[in-house]
Enzyme design. Structure first.
Site, PDB file in Angstrom:
ATOM      1  N   ASP A 206       0.817  -1.208   0.000  1.00 27.03           N
ATOM      2  CA  ASP A 206       0.000   0.000   0.000  1.00 27.03           C
ATOM      3  C   ASP A 206       0.858   1.269   0.000  1.00 27.03           C
ATOM      4  O   ASP A 206       0.675   2.141   0.837  1.00 27.03           O
ATOM      5  CB  ASP A 206      -0.912  -0.064   1.254  1.00 27.03           C
ATOM      6  N   GLU A 450       3.132  -8.407   7.171  1.00 27.97           N
ATOM      7  CA  GLU A 450       1.881  -9.049   6.757  1.00 27.97           C
ATOM      8  C   GLU A 450       2.021  -9.989   5.564  1.00 27.97           C
ATOM      9  O   GLU A 450       1.283  -9.875   4.590  1.00 27.97           O
ATOM     10  CB  GLU A 450       0.804  -8.001   6.460  1.00 27.97           C
ATOM     11  N   TYR A 503      -7.130  -3.206  12.244  1.00 23.92           N
ATOM     12  CA  TYR A 503      -7.863  -1.999  11.831  1.00 23.92           C
ATOM     13  C   TYR A 503      -9.336  -2.133  12.192  1.00 23.92           C
ATOM     14  O   TYR A 503     -10.209  -2.066  11.326  1.00 23.92           O
ATOM     15  CB  TYR A 503      -7.652  -1.758  10.330  1.00 23.92           C
ATOM     16  N   GLU A 539       0.424  -1.691  14.202  1.00 29.22           N
ATOM     17  CA  GLU A 539      -0.310  -0.737  13.357  1.00 29.22           C
ATOM     18  C   GLU A 539      -1.730  -0.642  13.880  1.00 29.22           C
ATOM     19  O   GLU A 539      -2.320  -1.650  14.263  1.00 29.22           O
ATOM     20  CB  GLU A 539      -0.397  -1.206  11.890  1.00 29.22           C
TER      21      GLU A 539
HETATM   22  C1  GCB Z   1      -1.598  -2.481   6.677  1.00 27.37           C
HETATM   23  C2  GCB Z   1      -0.292  -2.401   5.987  1.00 27.37           C
HETATM   24  C3  GCB Z   1       0.072  -0.993   5.571  1.00 27.37           C
HETATM   25  C4  GCB Z   1      -1.157  -0.278   5.011  1.00 27.37           C
HETATM   26  C5  GCB Z   1      -2.200  -0.215   6.107  1.00 27.37           C
HETATM   27  C6  GCB Z   1      -3.493   0.467   5.637  1.00 27.37           C
HETATM   28  O1  GCB Z   1      -1.897  -3.431   7.346  1.00 27.37           O
HETATM   29  O2  GCB Z   1       0.751  -2.978   6.722  1.00 27.37           O
HETATM   30  O3  GCB Z   1       1.091  -1.038   4.618  1.00 27.37           O
HETATM   31  O4  GCB Z   1      -0.856   0.999   4.516  1.00 27.37           O
HETATM   32  O5  GCB Z   1      -2.522  -1.505   6.520  1.00 27.37           O
HETATM   33  O6  GCB Z   1      -3.642   1.667   5.791  1.00 27.37           O
HETATM   34  O7  GCB Z   1      -4.321  -0.224   5.068  1.00 27.37           O
END
Ligand code: GCB
Length: 651
Positions: A206, A450, A503, A539
């Site tokens: 990403d 990941e 997330y 994260e």
């Molecule tokens: C993740 C990734 C990261 C992305 C992020 C997102 O899990 O490790 O590279 O930018 O999510 O914002 O979706």
């Protein structure tokens, strides 16, 4: 089954390390010294992208043979910079294939006439595959966009009456299932929809695949018998700091080595002779992370002097390496620095900015470190690739702790677990460890982000990769970063610390912040029950368009980002009393990604905008991080208030 050198490395690594053979071939940062000069080649280079159908016209016509302008039109291209965003050409922005850089360098007379001088060309980073010629002669090739490589060009520049040399670098940004990061090229053959020969680069990560000469290019000199590498590892025995050193010399057999360790006042505190040994520093000042001690980031200087006997007489080489004395250890539920529990409160970053893309830039770097210190962050992860050496040096100087990550991001295809890929990944870890092994700020290696670690081949792949990394450097823990959904993780048994990304209330349960606490607590409990290892929330975050406000909060508003973070913090505050040892926000700043309906001109999960201006969440995190710092400062008494008083960014 791993065969060939990789298997040998995996088995013999610890032994080789002990014998000092594991990492032959140094990659010392080029520093000036009485015996070493350097000449930066930053500035404007000539540039051309090879738009021919097979992208190979440059090789067919041998563009490296004569000045680039003679084989066709060229553009001015700044170095360091990505080439993508400096122009107005949409096709160049998304170009995939070979691009050509060239520049002339004028050399000091001594470099070309003194045969006792070795002249080295060093490229900080060229993304992704690079071939280098000097005066039309092939001198180097390198795979991988985030690590330096060099070529000894002495013979070439000393062979004639030349006062200058022409450096040509061809760089290909194509990613395949075996590159790191991996990618695939998709050819579109339906001529009713796409022109003939149409293809696109697909990636599973990403961030925008910026390309070009991203970091400084320079020439430097050493004597022909020279200090090739130094490896330092430190430990502490009561109040005495122990500095084990090993020095590798190339280009001669008859030499003496002297080492001196100087404190910050320039006083010699220990000295030794020979290629390996241990220096003992009574009452050592330890290297402490920012906000953990009244005098964080204490650095000694290891001065190495080589005196060699050559046919031309006696020559000397000098190199000075900053050394921080500190220990790192991991227990079932703690991460210890100098024997004290360390809690990572920091960020994930990207090398990313307007116009320059991933190009190294001092003002940007200093701004970022000022923001980190303002925030009260004590750590970051180099998501998702190794950062510039100058970044690591500032981490050492400011006490910002680093989880140093390889470019192993977007490993999702089964082909990317093949032996070809594994072999390359092992080599990348070697290059990374070789480059960053002496930085006290680096406390852990992360081999990937990941990967689809629940796929069958992932188990063997990560077992081997992690064992190899530990063999290369037994002094640091190793991790890879996983996703909270990958519960059947086949790599996790081999890591020292579980780093998990989640997330909640962003990629699912949209808008329902009320589920975060339950889901996050469940995540921690499940992972800890399974592995009994310390956990870092590596994260978490929410896309936020700076200036969007909505109350009650809606996704993409500044209020939603703050609300989501607060929900996470409630759980983190419970679990950090048990086994959670850190939290790293995604992300420090907004950054560019590929175009897609999910991304509004890039990923907007930054707590700062891409221009480094704060969103509301930055103030929320700042309050939290300073509060956390206050709880974890050592020694407990008095220091806390001094820490805050010394903070140049007064609250
Ligand atoms: C993740 C990734 C990261 C992305 C992020 C997102 O899990 O490790 O590279 O930018 O999510 O914002 O979706």
């Amino acid at each position: 089954m791993l065969r060939g050198p990789a298997a040998v490395w995996a088995a013999l690594g610890p032994l080789l390390w002990a014998c000092g053979l594991a990492l032959r071939g140094g990659m010392l940062y080029p520093r000036e010294s009485p015996s070493r000069e350097r000449k930066e080649l930053n500035g404007l280079w000539s540039f051309r992208a090879d738009f021919s159908e097979n992208r190979r016209q440059g090789f067919e016509q041998q563009w490296y043979r004569t000045p680039l302008r003679e084989s066709g039109p060229t553009l001015d291209m700044p170095v360091p910079s990505s080439f993508n965003d400096v122009g107005q050409d949409r096709q160049l922005r998304s170009f995939v294939g070979w691009v050509w850089y060239e520049r002339e360098a004028t050399l000091p007379q001594r470099w070309t006439q003194d045969l006792g001088t070795r002249v080295v060309l060093r490229i900080g980073s060229a993304h992704y595959y690079a071939i280098v010629w000097v005066n039309g002669v092939h001198v180097a090739e390198h795979e991988g966009g985030h690590l330096p490589f060099e070529a000894d060009i002495s013979k070439l520049v000393q062979s004639g009456p030349l006062a200058s040399c022409r450096i040509t670098i061809a760089i290909n940004n194509t990613l395949t299932p075996h590159t790191l990061p991996p990618g695939t090229i998709l050819y579109q053959t339906d001529t009713s929809k796409y022109p003939k020969g149409y293809f696109v680069q697909n990636i599973n990560f990403d961030f925008f695949n910026y390309a070009g000469l991203h970091r400084p290019v320079l020439l430097y000199t050493t004597p022909t018998t020279y200090i090739d590498d130094i490896t330092v590892s430190t430990s502490v025995d009561q109040d005495t700091g122990l500095v084990d050193y090993q020095i590798f010399v190339e280009g001669g057999e008859h030499f003496q080595l002297e080492v001196r360790l100087l404190d910050e006042e320039g006083k010699v505190v220990a000295q030794g002779t020979g290629g390996r040994g241990q220096l003992q520093v009574p009452n050592a000042h330890l290297w402490w992370p920012y906000l953990m001690h009244e005098h964080p980031a204490y650095l000694y200087s290891l001065e190495v002097r080589l005196t060699a006997q050559t046919a031309a007489g006696s020559v000397s080489d000098f190199y000075t390496l900053p050394v921080g004395i500190r220990t790192v250890a991991v227990t079932e539920h703690q991460f210890l620095i100098n024997g004290k529990p360390f809690y990572f409160h920091g960020v994930n970053k990207h090398e990313d900015a307007d116009i320059r893309g991933k190009g190294f830039d001092w003002p940007l770097l200093v701004k970022d470190f000022n923001l980190l210190r303002w925030l009260g962050a004590n750590a970051f992860r180099t998501s998702h690739y190794p950062y510039a050496e100058e970044v690591m040096q500032l981490c050492d100087r400011y006490g910002i702790v680093v989880i140093d990550e390889s470019p192993g991001v977007g490993i999702v295809l089964v082909e990317s677990y093949s032996n070809v890929s594994l072999q390359h990944h092992l080599e990348v870890m070697e290059e990374l460890v070789r480059r960053d092994k002496n930085h006290p700020a680096v406390v852990m290696w992360s081999v990937a982000n990941e990967p689809t670690s629940f796929l069958k081949p992932a188990g063997y792949y990560f077992k081997t990769l992690i064992a190899h990394t530990k063999a290369l450097d037994p002094s640091r823990p190793v991790t890879f970063v996983t996703n909270s959904n990958y519960e059947a993780d086949l790599g996790a048994p081999y890591v020292d610390v579980i780093c998990v990304n989640s997330y909640y209330s962003w990629y699912h349960d949209y808008g329902h912040m009320e589920v975060i606490q339950l889901q996050l607590a469940t995540q921690f409990e499940n992972w800890y029950r399974t592995y009994q290892k310390p956990i870092i929330q590596s994260e978490y975050g929410a896309d936020t368009i700076a200036g969007f406000h909505q109350d009650p909060p809606l996704m993409f508003s500044e209020e939603y980002q703050k609300g989501l973070l607060e929900q996470y913090h409630l759980v983190l505050d419970q679990k950090r009393k048990e086994y959670v040892v850190g939290e790293l926000i995604w992300n420090f700043a907004d950054f560019m990604t590929n175009q897609s309906p999910q991304r509004v001109m890039g990923n907007k999960k930054g707590i700062f905008t891409r221009q480094r201006q704060p969103k509301g969440a930055a103030f929320l995190l700042r309050e939290r991080y300073w509060k956390l710092a206050n709880e974890t400062t050592y020694p407990w008494s008095a220091v806390k208030s001094q820490c805050l008083e010394n903070n140049p960014f007064t609250l």
